[in-house]
Design an enzyme around this catalytic site. Sequence first.
Site, short mmCIF file in Angstrom:
data_model
loop_
_atom_site.label_atom_id
_atom_site.label_comp_id
_atom_site.label_asym_id
_atom_site.label_seq_id
_atom_site.Cartn_x
_atom_site.Cartn_y
_atom_site.Cartn_z
N PRO A 3 0.83 -1.21 0.00
CA PRO A 3 0.00 0.00 0.00
C PRO A 3 0.86 1.25 0.00
CG PRO A 3 -0.91 -1.60 1.51
CD PRO A 3 0.40 -2.17 1.03
N CYS A 4 0.46 2.23 -0.84
CA CYS A 4 1.37 3.34 -1.13
C CYS A 4 1.03 4.63 -0.39
CB CYS A 4 1.39 3.60 -2.63
SG CYS A 4 -0.23 4.10 -3.29
N GLN A 5 -0.03 4.66 0.41
CA GLN A 5 -0.43 5.93 1.01
C GLN A 5 0.68 6.56 1.84
OE1 GLN A 5 -2.14 3.13 1.02
NE2 GLN A 5 -4.33 3.47 0.72
N TYR A 47 3.77 6.56 1.29
CA TYR A 47 4.84 7.11 0.46
C TYR A 47 4.35 8.21 -0.47
CZ TYR A 47 7.10 2.73 1.86
OH TYR A 47 7.61 1.68 2.57
N SER A 48 3.04 8.32 -0.64
CA SER A 48 2.54 9.27 -1.62
C SER A 48 2.61 10.69 -1.08
CB SER A 48 1.09 8.92 -2.01
OG SER A 48 0.16 9.71 -1.38
#
Length: 415
Positions: free
Chosen positions: A115-117, A119-120
């Site tokens: 899940p990228c939240q 790092y975004s």
Amino acid sequence: MRYIDLFAGAGGLSEGFRRAGLEPIAHVEADAAACFTLKTRLAYYYLSENEKMDIYIQYLKGEITRDQLYSFVPPHILKSVINIPIGVKTNQTIFQIIDSINGGKDIDVIIGGPPCQAYSVIGRSRDEDGMQGDPRNYLYVQYGIFLKRYNPRMFVFENVVGLLSAESGKYFRNIQRYFGALGYVVEPIIVNTNKFGVLQNRKRIIIIGWHKDLDISIGELADNGNPEHKVCDIFQDLPELQAGEGIDKYSTYSTSDVTDYLRIAKIRNGINILTQHVARPHTDQDKEIYRIAVEKWKRNEERLDYNDLPERLKTHKNRNSFLDRFKVVAANLPYSQTVAAHIAKDGHYYIHPDIEQNRSISVREAARLQTFPDDYYFEGAKEGRIRTSAYRQIGNAVPPLMMEKIARQLTGFIK
């Protein structure tokens, strides 16, 4: 070659690798709805390969239930979708399931995108602590545990470009050191989906890792896309819908003509049954704003600035950022804006270009922008409650067309 897909989501990465000729051994995913999507896709492949596509077609027509569809698939295939979150407390259970399926054979590649939240850039800006302390920052460690267990010759770690800048690059440096200590050369490559024939502007980072004893030099990953195609190519054969209209299963196309793009991208690939061309409902106020946005684009190819709306239509207090929160998916451009998971919450950023339809894009239109084929069916945790879940899965996914092309390039190095 054989692969394991971690944090598999709806299976965009896996679809690309499977098309490139690799064999999936297991998909690990925490979200129940996405796991049903993965199982349904496995059912599609099994039935297709065993000349039983009539059963899958019955499912797309709504003539049999999901459970009935799965009853035609060997249990060990469905078992390969592991609906368990990856973590210290659960990894041994996941290993046991994978090992029982794999029978001790080599795993050539591990793929996946945690899940990228965390790092975004947007995720960090919206969180009061900048996502510091978020456990998702360290899911790469769990990814590494699977690398140690199965020792693949290569891995593919997909994520948002913000991973390179998160905490001034600290997380990426940690990832590079950690994977390096496991015996891998690590190379990050920034890609844009529109360089792979995807009609969407979507930048991502693909972190490639390979055994240090392999003599590999990976240059730029791209194939220059299909610049002659336009976004309108994904809309032309779909029936017109008004807001709130559409049929989840067994609809028909508006024309038998298939655009070159739909054929090249493998979106229309032989099954002439349209599913999930379903549009969400909108308020009268939203539809008025959509009409203004479309007229502005058609007149001068100008995007709507939120502050330019009449005062009676301005309901958001934030007047300083996200001023393009209402945006048309412009049919005359070679690619659209990024399809993101936020599409599950509202369609304001994905307004259909046809002012007569006056709505946001349907589930199927979003899936097409991501290059999922029309025979790819997105499930809900429960049958019949699908639209929001489908939008979320599509927005979180990796475009299969891009990953197929990348997989063909990468696996050529280790054959």
